[in-house]
Design an enzyme around this catalytic site. Structure first.
Site, PDB file in Angstrom:
ATOM      1  N   HIS A  66       3.361   3.411  12.675  1.00  0.00           N
ATOM      2  CA  HIS A  66       2.339   4.446  12.830  1.00  0.00           C
ATOM      3  C   HIS A  66       2.858   5.623  13.665  1.00  0.00           C
ATOM      4  CE1 HIS A  66      -1.371   1.928  11.502  1.00  0.00           C
ATOM      5  NE2 HIS A  66      -0.290   1.644  10.804  1.00  0.00           N
ATOM      6  N   GLU A  90      -5.207   1.698   2.482  1.00  0.00           N
ATOM      7  CA  GLU A  90      -5.066   0.541   3.374  1.00  0.00           C
ATOM      8  C   GLU A  90      -5.315   0.942   4.812  1.00  0.00           C
ATOM      9  OE1 GLU A  90      -3.114  -2.554   5.961  1.00  0.00           O
ATOM     10  OE2 GLU A  90      -2.789  -0.410   5.917  1.00  0.00           O
ATOM     11  N   GLU A  91      -4.775   2.102   5.197  1.00  0.00           N
ATOM     12  CA  GLU A  91      -4.886   2.513   6.600  1.00  0.00           C
ATOM     13  C   GLU A  91      -6.327   2.862   6.986  1.00  0.00           C
ATOM     14  OE1 GLU A  91      -2.561   1.914   8.493  1.00  0.00           O
ATOM     15  OE2 GLU A  91      -0.688   2.028   7.348  1.00  0.00           O
ATOM     16  N   HIS A 138       0.822  -1.217   0.000  1.00  0.00           N
ATOM     17  CA  HIS A 138       0.000   0.000   0.000  1.00  0.00           C
ATOM     18  C   HIS A 138       0.852   1.261   0.000  1.00  0.00           C
ATOM     19  CE1 HIS A 138       0.084   1.023   4.403  1.00  0.00           C
ATOM     20  NE2 HIS A 138       0.139  -0.281   4.588  1.00  0.00           N
ATOM     21  N   ASP A 154       5.864   1.904   6.795  1.00  0.00           N
ATOM     22  CA  ASP A 154       4.590   1.191   6.607  1.00  0.00           C
ATOM     23  C   ASP A 154       3.744   2.025   5.634  1.00  0.00           C
ATOM     24  OD1 ASP A 154       2.112   0.011   6.784  1.00  0.00           O
ATOM     25  OD2 ASP A 154       1.791   0.524   8.879  1.00  0.00           O
TER      26      ASP A 154
END
Lengths: 347, 348
Positions: free
Chosen positions: B321, B210-211, B64, B178
């Site tokens: 994150h 995605e998140e 992603h 990420d």
């Protein structure tokens, strides 16, 4: 030198409270061109003097503490992690995932550990870990790390500076190296002959922890009168009126029971005369600066406190206005050249 | 565009501004890096789909493009910006941090305010500040000044330098690892396999959102109808000294992590066996994810259309994150090697 660059260069140095002597060489290099003499005292404060060239002239002290908040290593753990203790008041809200410099045999980089949301227990996100429970990730094996770092090694925030809208800049160490840099520029910006006396800039150690340097420095210099310059709280949506002062409004002059009210009044007049923007801060119980000590040093030293408003104090993104910095520079320059103040406050 | 490799590629990918819903800059960068390597297209959701044709089952790589971030919800009279999170972010990694605010066209620097510790009450000092009480300071002194640069609905992301640190400089720190990590692995894999005989018909999806709930990969999988999918991720490993041994997911620098199960997917046992066997044969380090936490695009691809077998090959990552994700360069090489070996020797 450009005031912004002077502020950033000085603020980038490592001056964690108690470890200021590690920056002596850098301070001499950065400020050497401005002063006639730079010495250090027994506790590590740096004493920078520029003479007016007249015998028997009064001695004017400008005090700016040079130390910054930081940490020191207390434990080295398996996997290359460190535990630390704070030196000065560190806001633990800014610690998880923060970047740090570890000033060991060599300076290495570290990240303060944080727990990702996926791995947290219920309600964990509402709590803050005390600083002594935080882990610093160095990316070294324990064996290698022990060759670089020992207990007591100082740790500071990574210097990163950004310019924002309206001539505001953010970064670490502005408390109080911005004021130190501005004072140095003020002294550099006037002709020697224009000085109302011999001016000493005291870069005092340990203001954030013990107020040691302000006390011993003023005693050693024994000036006729003094101006202490330090940061004060900048206004933000979460501050109360009276606690904090607007950025862009100029300097902040302290009205306190423990500083000299006559010298303060003269400084306010000077600001008015020169058209320098200022706010007044009413601080009946003390100023929270080196001035608390300066005023009571030796036989007593008349002292005024002039501050620079700073948002997000004691974080690595402290924020100041370059307009305010210029106002502070102009006011200190006027103060050290003012012969009426020199006449009235010379011993 | 210069062709960037390995860690330089990852660094450049992490630097792109791309919270969920604002992935266009990342997509442009990826398409630039794949020019001359294989055919790419942008679907209607904003996913980038790359295709390297081959003889064999249809395999979809999925990484992603989006990162966790924030969205501007209000601009106040004094020019401060209020915001809400886009994706899951612990408020404790926001307070006092540097951010970039803007959209695909323009960005500006800011700082999330943190009231000075001296002015906090004893109670305030013990509690995390809620996102609803935070604001972004861009230096503006009025709403009018702020509105020249920022609009409601604009995004924000961590402003964070990419740093190589630790022993031999193997540790990598940055925002958005990420999942720009997965994007970098997929780009390097497409480059390595282009022009070679392939045992699969290979698609690589660089997905959006995605998140936010995995919608990008789902529609891409619907269009591609893969037989199998390999999700390339960065996953939290919980390997700190104060974590209980039973909760540790894996180790840094010991190879990619293969998941058996997480909160969204029970992974295909046959694919896991094939990955383990390939790693053993080629002497490539790999680890089994020892704990079930989090979820990723697999859950969506797994159940898109009439279903696809799914596997996840993830980078062991600390502090995800946040603006300081930490991964290990050795794992990048191990993951690329394993993935390329699997795609070359694919057995259905």
């Amino acid at each position: 030198m450009n005031l912004k660059q002077r502020i950033i260069d000085l603020s980038s140095t490592m001056t964690v409270s108690g470890y200021e002597s590690r920056a002596h060489a850098a301070l001499r290099e950065q400020l050497g061109g401005i002063f006639d003499e730079i010495t250090t005292d027994a506790v590590g404060s740096v004493i920078c003097t520029r003479r007016c060239g007249r015998a028997g002239a009064p001695k004017i002290l400008i005090d700016a503490h040079i130390d910054e908040i930081g940490m020191m290593v207390t434990e080295i753990l398996d996997g290359g992690f460190l535990r630390v203790l704070n030196l000065g008041g560190i806001d633990t809200r800014i610690m998880p995932a923060a970047e740090v410099c570890i000033y060991g045999e060599e300076t290495i980089y570290g990240v303060v550990a944080s727990t990702p949301p996926h791995l947290q227990k219920a309600d964990e996100a509402k709590t803050l870990k005390p600083i002594t429970e935080l882990l610093i990730d160095t990316g070294y094996s324990r064996d290698k790390l022990e060759q670089i770092v020992s207990l007591g090694t100082p740790v500071g925030f990574v210097p990163r500076y950004t310019e924002l809208l309206g001539g505001k800049i953010t970064g670490k160490g502005f408390d109080n190296k911005s004021c130190a840099a501005i004072a140095a520029e003020a002294i550099a910006s006037v002709e020697r002959g224009a000085l109302a006396g011999d001016v000493t800039l005291l870069l005092a150690v340990q203001e954030e922890t013990t107020m040691l340097g302000g006390t011993t420095g003023a005693a050693g210099i024994d000036p006729d009168y003094a101006l202490v310059t330090d940061v004060t709280f900048g206004e933000t949506p979460d501050t109360k009126k009276g606690d904090a002062f607007p950025l862009g409004g100029g300097v902040v002059i302290s009205l306190s029971a423990v500083t000299d009210r006559r010298l303060t009044a003269r400084t306010v007049e000077l600001a008015k005369e020169k058209g320098i923007g200022y706010s007044r801060s009413v601080e009946p119980t003390g100023t929270g600066t080196d001035a608390n000590a300066t005023q009571l040093t030796n036989c007593g030293i008349p002292t005024v406190v002039v501050s620079l408003p700073l948002r997000y104090m004691h974080t690595y993104h402290e924020m100041l206005s370059l307009d305010d910095a210029e106002a502070l520079r102009a006011l200190i320059a006027a103060f050290i050249c003012d012969s009426r103040i020199a006449e009235d406050f010379a011993r | 565009m210069n062709e960037l490799k390995r860690i330089d590629l990852l660094r450049a990918l992490c630097a792109e501004f791309g919270p969920s819903g604002c992935e266009g800059n990342v997509a442009d960068f990826i398409e630039g890096q794949l020019r001359g390597v294989c055919e790419t297209r942008r679907d209607r959701m904003g996913n980038v789909i790359a295709h390297l044709p081959g003889e064999g089952p249809r395999v979809m790589l999925s990484a992603h493009m989006d990162e966790v971030g924030m969205m501007i919800t209000d601009i106040d009279d004094k020019g401060y910006l209020r915001f809400a999170n886009v994706g899951s972010i612990d408020a404790r990694v926001l307070c006092g941090r540097a951010v970039t605010v803007g959209n695909e066209q323009n960005q500006i620097s800011g700082v999330i305010g943190a009231k000075a510790i001296h002015l906090q009450s004893a109670d305030e000092r013990k509690k995390a500040t809620a996102v609803s009480a935070m604001y972004i300071d861009i230096g503006a002194s009025s709403r009018e000044e702020a509105e020249k640069y920022v609009d409601l609905g604009d995004f924000a992301a961590f402003a964070s330098e990419f740093v190589e640190f630790g022993e031999d400089g193997q540790r990598l720190r940055g925002k958005a690892i990420d999942d720009r990590w997965g994007c970098a692995v997929a780009i390097e894999t497409l480059r390595a396999l282009a022009g070679k005989p392939l045992a699969v018909d290979l698609y690589a999806v660089f997905s959006v959102h995605e998140e936010m709930g995995k919608s990008g990969a789902r529609v891409a999988a619907y269009a591609i109808r893969p037989d199998a999918a390999i999700v390339l991720e960065a996953t939290a490993i919980a390997d700190l000294p104060d974590t209980a041994a039973a909760a540790k997911v894996g180790e840094m620098g010991k190879g990619g992590l293969l998941s058996f199960v997480d909160k969204g997917t029970v992974y295909d046992a046959g694919l896991i066996d094939f990955a383990l066997e390939t790693a053993r044969r080629a002497d490539i380090p790999v680890q089994l994810k020892r704990y079930s936490a989090g979820t990723n695009d697999s859950a969506q691809i797994n159940r898109a259309a009439d279903g696809a077998r799914a596997m996840a090959l993830s980078a062991p990552t600390r502090y995800i994150h946040s603006g300081s994700c930490v991964a290990d360069a050795r794992d990048f090489d191990a993951i690329c090697a394993l993935l390329q070996a699997m795609l070359t020797e694919w057995k259905d």
